[in-house]
Design a protein around this motif. Structure first.
Motif, short mmCIF file in Angstrom:
data_model
loop_
_atom_site.label_atom_id
_atom_site.label_comp_id
_atom_site.label_asym_id
_atom_site.label_seq_id
_atom_site.Cartn_x
_atom_site.Cartn_y
_atom_site.Cartn_z
N LEU A 1 -7.27 -6.64 -1.34
CA LEU A 1 -7.07 -5.71 -0.23
C LEU A 1 -5.78 -6.02 0.51
O LEU A 1 -4.99 -5.12 0.81
CB LEU A 1 -8.27 -5.77 0.72
CG LEU A 1 -8.18 -4.89 1.97
CD1 LEU A 1 -8.07 -3.41 1.59
CD2 LEU A 1 -9.39 -5.12 2.86
N GLY A 2 -5.53 -7.28 0.81
CA GLY A 2 -4.30 -7.68 1.49
C GLY A 2 -3.06 -7.32 0.70
O GLY A 2 -2.08 -6.82 1.25
N LEU A 3 -3.10 -7.56 -0.60
CA LEU A 3 -1.95 -7.23 -1.44
C LEU A 3 -1.72 -5.73 -1.54
O LEU A 3 -0.57 -5.28 -1.58
CB LEU A 3 -2.12 -7.85 -2.84
CG LEU A 3 -1.93 -9.36 -2.90
CD1 LEU A 3 -2.32 -9.88 -4.27
CD2 LEU A 3 -0.51 -9.76 -2.55
N ALA A 4 -2.78 -4.95 -1.55
CA ALA A 4 -2.62 -3.49 -1.55
C ALA A 4 -1.93 -3.05 -0.25
O ALA A 4 -1.04 -2.19 -0.27
CB ALA A 4 -3.97 -2.79 -1.70
N CYS A 5 -2.28 -3.66 0.86
CA CYS A 5 -1.63 -3.35 2.14
C CYS A 5 -0.15 -3.72 2.09
O CYS A 5 0.70 -2.98 2.59
CB CYS A 5 -2.33 -4.07 3.28
SG CYS A 5 -4.02 -3.51 3.58
N VAL A 6 0.16 -4.87 1.48
CA VAL A 6 1.57 -5.28 1.32
C VAL A 6 2.32 -4.27 0.46
O VAL A 6 3.46 -3.90 0.78
CB VAL A 6 1.67 -6.71 0.72
CG1 VAL A 6 3.11 -7.03 0.32
CG2 VAL A 6 1.13 -7.74 1.70
N TYR A 7 1.69 -3.80 -0.61
CA TYR A 7 2.32 -2.79 -1.48
C TYR A 7 2.74 -1.56 -0.66
O TYR A 7 3.89 -1.12 -0.74
CB TYR A 7 1.35 -2.38 -2.59
CG TYR A 7 1.77 -1.15 -3.33
CD1 TYR A 7 2.70 -1.23 -4.37
CD2 TYR A 7 1.28 0.10 -2.98
CE1 TYR A 7 3.11 -0.08 -5.04
CE2 TYR A 7 1.68 1.24 -3.64
CZ TYR A 7 2.60 1.15 -4.66
OH TYR A 7 3.01 2.28 -5.32
N TYR A 8 1.82 -1.01 0.13
CA TYR A 8 2.14 0.18 0.93
C TYR A 8 3.20 -0.14 1.99
O TYR A 8 4.11 0.66 2.22
CB TYR A 8 0.88 0.75 1.57
CG TYR A 8 -0.08 1.33 0.54
CD1 TYR A 8 0.26 2.47 -0.18
CD2 TYR A 8 -1.29 0.73 0.28
CE1 TYR A 8 -0.60 3.00 -1.14
CE2 TYR A 8 -2.16 1.24 -0.67
CZ TYR A 8 -1.81 2.38 -1.38
OH TYR A 8 -2.66 2.89 -2.33
#
Length: 136
Positions: A56-63
């Protein structure tokens, strides 16, 4: 038909510009997919994904990286450059770093007791992999 679509699980993704999670109707957002668990009996214990917070954290970083890139012409080389674009309540519990970044690519990494997770500029999410350097 427009924004009307079937889905078996709510699809919510981090929107850095709005600074909140928002519902999306788009089956091509794998970070918004739910989990299906098959069990022999209805009362079998649920199996939880220990890497879910990292994913979840990495998906937020992606965006956040893509918003940063739109504004600066390059991906952020350090996580603190994304502070205003990330959900603090999720990121503060993670050991997340930007391993590599350039104008065209980035790799972010979260290390946990359960393994290493990485994500890059095309949303490739790797589990248990050591991040490689960005080619020049």
């Amino acid at each position: 038909q427009g924004d009307i679509n079937w889905t078996w699980a709510p699809q919510r993704v981090w929107d850095p510009r709005a600074c909140r999670f928002m519902g999306k109707v788009n089956m091509h957002l794998p970070d918004a997919w739910g989990y299906v668990q098959f069990a022999e009996n209805a009362d079998d214990a649920l199996v939880h994904d220990p890497l879910w917070p990292a994913k979840l954290g990495l998906a937020c970083v992606y965006y956040a990286q893509h918003v940063y890139h739109d504004e600066h012409g390059e991906f952020a080389s350090a996580l603190d450059k994304l502070d205003d674009l990330l959900p603090n309540e999720i990121m503060m519990s993670l050991q997340c770093t930007i391993v590599a970044a350039s104008s065209a690519t980035f790799i972010a990494q979260v290390c946990t007791d359960h393994g290493i997770a990485t994500i890059n500029e095309v949303r490739y999410l790797g589990i248990g992999e050591v991040a490689a350097t960005v080619p020049r």
